[in-house]
Each structure stands twice: as C-alpha cells, then as structure tokens.
Design an enzyme around this catalytic site. Structure first.
Site, PDB file in Angstrom:
ATOM      1  N   ASP A  17      -1.751  -0.262   4.839  1.00 13.02           N
ATOM      2  CA  ASP A  17      -1.304   0.806   3.465  1.00 13.02           C
ATOM      3  C   ASP A  17      -1.404   2.267   3.956  1.00 13.02           C
ATOM      4  OD1 ASP A  17      -1.720  -1.853   2.534  1.00 13.02           O
ATOM      5  OD2 ASP A  17      -2.944  -1.050   0.804  1.00 13.02           O
ATOM      6  N   HIS A  67       4.077   0.770  -2.243  1.00 15.58           N
ATOM      7  CA  HIS A  67       2.560   1.112  -2.529  1.00 15.58           C
ATOM      8  C   HIS A  67       2.659   2.447  -3.598  1.00 15.58           C
ATOM      9  CE1 HIS A  67      -1.415   0.806  -2.107  1.00 15.58           C
ATOM     10  NE2 HIS A  67      -1.592   1.822  -1.294  1.00 15.58           N
ATOM     11  N   HIS A  71       0.572   7.398  -4.723  1.00 13.54           N
ATOM     12  CA  HIS A  71      -0.677   6.734  -4.879  1.00 13.54           C
ATOM     13  C   HIS A  71      -1.544   7.434  -6.013  1.00 13.54           C
ATOM     14  CE1 HIS A  71      -4.381   4.938  -2.916  1.00 13.54           C
ATOM     15  NE2 HIS A  71      -3.292   4.240  -2.121  1.00 13.54           N
ATOM     16  N   HIS A 164      -5.281   0.446   7.154  1.00 18.66           N
ATOM     17  CA  HIS A 164      -4.641   1.555   6.723  1.00 18.66           C
ATOM     18  C   HIS A 164      -3.840   2.261   7.993  1.00 18.66           C
ATOM     19  CE1 HIS A 164      -6.965   0.790   3.191  1.00 18.66           C
ATOM     20  NE2 HIS A 164      -6.160   1.555   2.555  1.00 18.66           N
TER      21      HIS A 164
HETATM   22 ZN   LIG Z   1      -3.401   2.889  -0.579  1.00 17.39          ZN
END
Ligand SMILES: [Zn+2]
Length: 196
Positions: A17, A67, A71, A164
C-alpha cells in the site's frame, strides 16, 4: 470483500500500500527474484508523480488497486461527493500513469476504513473492495524482525498480507520481505492474487 488468495491450497497474496514510492523498485526486484505476483494499492497522486513505476508494476505482471487520491483518514466521514472523487479520480490517475489498457481491479480504503458507502462507490466504479488477513504493521517501524515474525505467525493458507511500499521510510519492509519471500517458498506457499 476479498479476504483470501485466489487459488486454493497453500497460497498467499502479497499486497503493498501507499506507493508508488522510493522503495517500490527494490520491492519489485525482490518479487521478480522469487517469481511472486503481488497487488499494489496506489495513491493516485503518487501514481501520477511516478508513472514509470506504475508501468513497471504492470509490465512485471502485478495487479493494481485504487487507494484513493491522497489517503484521507478517516474516509467515511467525508461528504459523499468527496468520497466519489477520492475513488474515481484516483482510478483515472493510476490509469493515466499506467498507460493504455491499464486495469485496476481493486479498491482498498485508507487505513482499512471501509464503509457501506465507500464500498458501494467502489463497486459502481468497477472496483472490488480488498481486505487483508495479516497486518504486518510495518508502517509503525517495529523493526524488520518484528515484521517478519508477524507475517510468519499470523499467515494461514489463502491469506492476504498487508505491507507498504510507500508512506515513509520502507527499509524495514524491504529487509523483512527479503527474508519472507524465501521462507514462504520453503514453506511450500505459492504466490497468488486476491479473490472476492
Ligand atoms: Zn494506506
């Protein structure tokens, strides 16, 4: 909501991510070394800023996940129109960065803040919500050994691991992945993609 890897048996789906970012190239190198496919949940603004990395992710056979544009957390408290924008504009930004024929299959809410509302917006945009079963908590910088131990301890066949490739210094994640990939192979895991 997807919480398992696509093929049955001893499979694992890796997800990354908050990229693309400075660590994405190293992660792609490691994945290639172990012939591992993964899913990258990208932030729209970063995809727009790093189109070469988006193209490499596609060329290497990985999958893309929306995503959001930037964010926002928490996402579910945003006005409806803003949530629509976060999802649909990010999809457009990632598509544009990846070039023609870019396919974005999934949506993952920032911080896992899924709501009936944002899931419905995603589905209407042609995206399926993507969950996870193992949170390595790599974003808290617990050390590579801790990231690795969490993955080993919590993974079950068919699981989805959350790590991540963006959102800060990811050297611990890269170090953990360097040990996790051979361990998964030794344990007989096959690399798969998520399914809903
Ligand atoms: Zn995230």
């Amino acid at each position: 909501m997807a919480y398992k890897a696509a093929t049955g048996g001893r499979t694992v789906a890796l997800t990354f991510d908050d990229g693309p970012g400075p660590a994405t190239g190293q992660i792609l190198d490691l994945l290639a070394q172990y012939h591992a496919q993964a899913t990258f949940c990208q932030i729209g603004k970063q995809a727009a800023a790093n189109p070469a990395l988006v193209k490499r992710i596609i060329a290497d056979g990985h999958r893309l996940c929306d995503h959001t544009v930037d964010h926002p957390q928490p996402m579910h408290t945003l006005p409806h129109d803003q949530q629509v924008h976060e999802i649909t504009a990010a999809k457009d930004m990632i598509s544009k960065a990846g070039g023609p024929d870019t396919r974005i299959t999934w949506f993952r809410a920032p911080g896992g803040d899924f709501s009936p509302e944002n899931r419905q917006i995603a589905v209407q945009a042609g995206l399926r919500p993507l969950g996870w079963t193992v949170d390595t908590r790599d974003w808290t910088h617990p050390g590579a050994a801790s990231i690795l131990a969490t993955a080993k301890r919590e993974l079950r066949p068919g699981g989805i691991i959350l790590m991540h490739d963006g959102g800060g210094d990811r050297s611990q994640t890269v170090a953990a992945l360097r040990k996790l990939l051979p361990w998964l192979t030794e344990q007989g895991y096959r690399f798969s993609l998520p399914t809903s």
